[in-house]
Design an enzyme around this catalytic site. Structure first.
Site, PDB file in Angstrom:
ATOM      1  N   ASN A 266       0.799  -1.222   0.000  1.00  0.00           N
ATOM      2  CA  ASN A 266       0.000   0.000   0.000  1.00  0.00           C
ATOM      3  C   ASN A 266       0.827   1.265   0.000  1.00  0.00           C
ATOM      4  OD1 ASN A 266      -2.654  -0.185  -0.335  1.00  0.00           O
ATOM      5  ND2 ASN A 266      -3.113  -0.580   1.816  1.00  0.00           N
ATOM      6  N   HIS A 273      -5.623   7.153  -2.604  1.00  0.00           N
ATOM      7  CA  HIS A 273      -7.066   6.902  -2.451  1.00  0.00           C
ATOM      8  C   HIS A 273      -7.806   8.201  -2.131  1.00  0.00           C
ATOM      9  CE1 HIS A 273      -6.079   2.471  -1.439  1.00  0.00           C
ATOM     10  NE2 HIS A 273      -6.344   2.618  -2.727  1.00  0.00           N
TER      11      HIS A 273
END
Ligand code: NAD
Ligand code: ZN
Length: 385
Positions: A266, A273
Site C-alpha cells: 500500500n 485513495h
C-alpha cells in the site's frame, strides 16, 4: 512457440504459472491446456470490445485450434462496469454457454476485466478454472497476480470479492504497443512503488527501464530485441516480487507478520485513495494518483527524519520518468486530509502510513503519530514538483 519466461508462484492451495513473452498470445490454446493439464471442452472469454477488437481473434483462434468450443461476452469499458450488474450478466453468460466445472474462463483485458472475471469464475459453480490474460502494464505487474478478485459497489471500490487464484497467467508484451500513454504511466507508477518497497535491485531495474524509455515510443522500442529482453526481465522481477509477497515468502525472509507484509504493497496508496476520492475518481488514473502518493510518502518520510534528501529527490525523479501526472495544484489539501479518514485501509479504526527509511525499507507509521505541519509541507512539495 515464441520464447517466453516462466514464473512459478507458490500460492496456496495451488501454484500457477505466469508466461511472459512477445507474441505468446498466439499460443493461448497450448498454454491453456498446459495450465489445466488438459484441454477443456469449452472456454468462455470475457473482454471489452476495444481489447477484443485488438487481440480477441488471435487468442480465440489459438484456443479454437487447440480444440475447445469458444464463446465470448463483452463487458462495458471502464471502472464503472466493474459492478454487480456485470457480474450477473457474466454468470448468466456462463450458464448460457453451458460451462461446467471442467471448462475454463479467460479474462482478456486490464485489471477491470481481470477483477470482474476472476470473481465471476470464483462463484460460478463454486469455482471454475480461470486464466488471466492481462493487457495493461498495471494488470501485468500487479492485479493479475495475488488472487484478489472483486467488484465495486455504490459504497466503494472493491467492496465485494474473493481471493481466487488463476490457473495461469499469459502476458504478451506486444499488447503494450497499443496501450494509451496515460495507462502506461499509471502502470509504471505502480512499478516504481513496487521497486521502492522491494529494494535497490528492483528499484534500479525499474529506473533503468524508465531511463531507457524516456521520451521514446514504447511501440518501437519493443521491436528492438535488446530492449524487449530488458523489458521482459523488468516484468519478471516485478512479478517475482509481487508473487513473493502474496505467497508469504516475504514473511519468512523478514520479521514481518503476514498482515504487515501485505500492508507494504500500500505504499503511496493512502494519499492516492484520498486524491481519487476528492476528484470523484474522474481526474486521475489510479496509478497516476499513486505516483503523487509515492512522492508525498517520500516527502513525509523526510519530514519525519526517516529518509535522506537525496533519496527523496531520486524517488521524485523516477516517478517523473514514469510520465506526466495530472496536477494536484487545484486540489484543496484540507479536502484530501479529510478524505483520509475514510480510507478503507483504516485498520482497527486507525489509519496507517507506509513510509520509507530507505529504498526497500518500508516502515508502518500510525496516522496519529504524524503532525499536521509535516503533512502540509509534504503536500506543498507535491504541488510544487
Ligand atoms: N486484483 C488486484 O490485486 C488489483 C491490483 C491493482 C488494481 N486492481 C484493479 O485493476 C483495475 C485497473 O486496471 P487497469 O489499470 O488495467 O485499467 P483498465 O482495466 O480499466 O484498463 C485501462 C484502459 O485500457 C484499455 N486497454 C486495456 N488493454 C489495452 C491494450 N493492450 N491496448 C489498448 N487499450 C487497452 C481498457 O479498455 C481501458 O480503457 C481497477 O479496477 C483496480 O481496482 C486490482
Ligand atoms: Zn494500486
Amino acid at each position: 512457440m515464441p520464447k517466453s519466461i516462466k514464473i512459478k508462484t507458490k500460492s496456496s492451495p495451488s501454484s500457477y504459472e505466469i508466461r511472459i513473452g512477445q507474441g505468446v498470445l498466439r499460443n493461448a490454446g497450448v498454454l491453456t491446456a498446459e495450465f489445466l493439464g488438459r484441454m477443456p471442452e469449452r472456454v468462455a472469454f470475457i473482454s471489452n470490445r476495444k481489447v477484443f477488437g485488438l487481440y480477441g481473434a488471435e487468442v480465440t483462434s489459438s484456443v479454437g485450434d487447440a480444440g475447445a468450443l469458444r464463446s465470448v461476452s463483452f463487458m462495458g469499458e471502464g471502472e464503472r462496469f466493474k459492478n454487480l450488474r456485470t457480474l450477473v450478466d457474466s454468470l448468466e453468460f456462463f450458464s448460457t454457454a453451458s460451462l461446467s466445472r471442467t471448462d475454463a474462463v479467460v479474462a482478456l483485458g486490464g485489471g477491470v476485466v481481470g477483477d470482474l472475471t476472476g470473481f465471476a469464475a470464483s462463484v460460478y459453480l463454486r469455482g471454475i478454472p480461470f486464466i488471466q490474460v492481462p493487457t495493461t502494464l498495471l494488470s501485468m505487474i500487479d492485479s493479475s497476480v495475488g488472487g484478489k478478485t472483486g467488484i465495486n459497489t455504490p459504497f466503494g471500490k472493491n467492496l465485494v470479492g474473493a481471493f481466487y487464484q488463476p490457473k495461469g497467467v499469459i502476458i504478451d508484451t506486444d499488447t503494450l504497443k497499443t496501450l494509451p500513454p496515460r495507462e502506461l504511466t499509471a502502470g509504471f507508477c505502480e512499478a516504481v512503488k513496487q521497486g521502492a518497497i522491494a529494494g535497490k535491485e528492483l528499484f534500479e531495474l525499474t529506473e533503468a527501464i524508465l531511463r531507457r524509455r524516456s521520451g521514446k515510443d514504447l511501440r518501437h522500442q519493443l521491436d528492438d530485441r535488446a530492449f524487449s529482453s530488458h523489458f521482459a526481465e523488468f516484468l519478471r522481477e516485478q512479478l517475482k516480487f509481487k508473487a513473493r509477497i502474496v505467497s508469504g515468502d516475504e514473511k519468512e525472509a523478514s520479521e514481518r507478520t503476514d498482515a504487515l507484509s501485505r500492508k507494504i504493497l500500500n505504499f503511496g496508496h493512502t494519499l492516492a485513495h484520498a486524491l481519487e476520492k476528492v476528484t470523484k475518481f474522474r481526474y486521475f488514473r489510479h496509478g497516476e494518483a499513486v505516483g503523487h502518493g509515492i512522492k508525498f510518502a517520500a516527502s513525509l518520510s523526510k519530514n519525519l527524519g526517516l529518509l535522506s534528501k537525496d533519496e527523496v529527490t531520486l524517488l521524485y525523479d523516477v516517478v517523473h520518468m514514469a510520465g506526466r501526472l495530472p496536477a494536484v495544484a487545484g486540489i484543496d489539501p484540507r479536502d484530501v486530509f479529510a478524505a483520509l479518514k475514510h480510507d478503507k485501509k483504516v485498520i482497527d479504526g486507525s489509519l496507517q502510513w507506509i513510509l520509507l527509511k530507505g529504498i526497500g525499507e518500508p516502515v508502518i507509521v500510525p496516522h496519529a503519530e504524524l503532525d499536521r505541519p509535516a503533512m502540509k509541507a509534504a503536500f506543498k512539495d507535491i504541488v510544487r514538483s
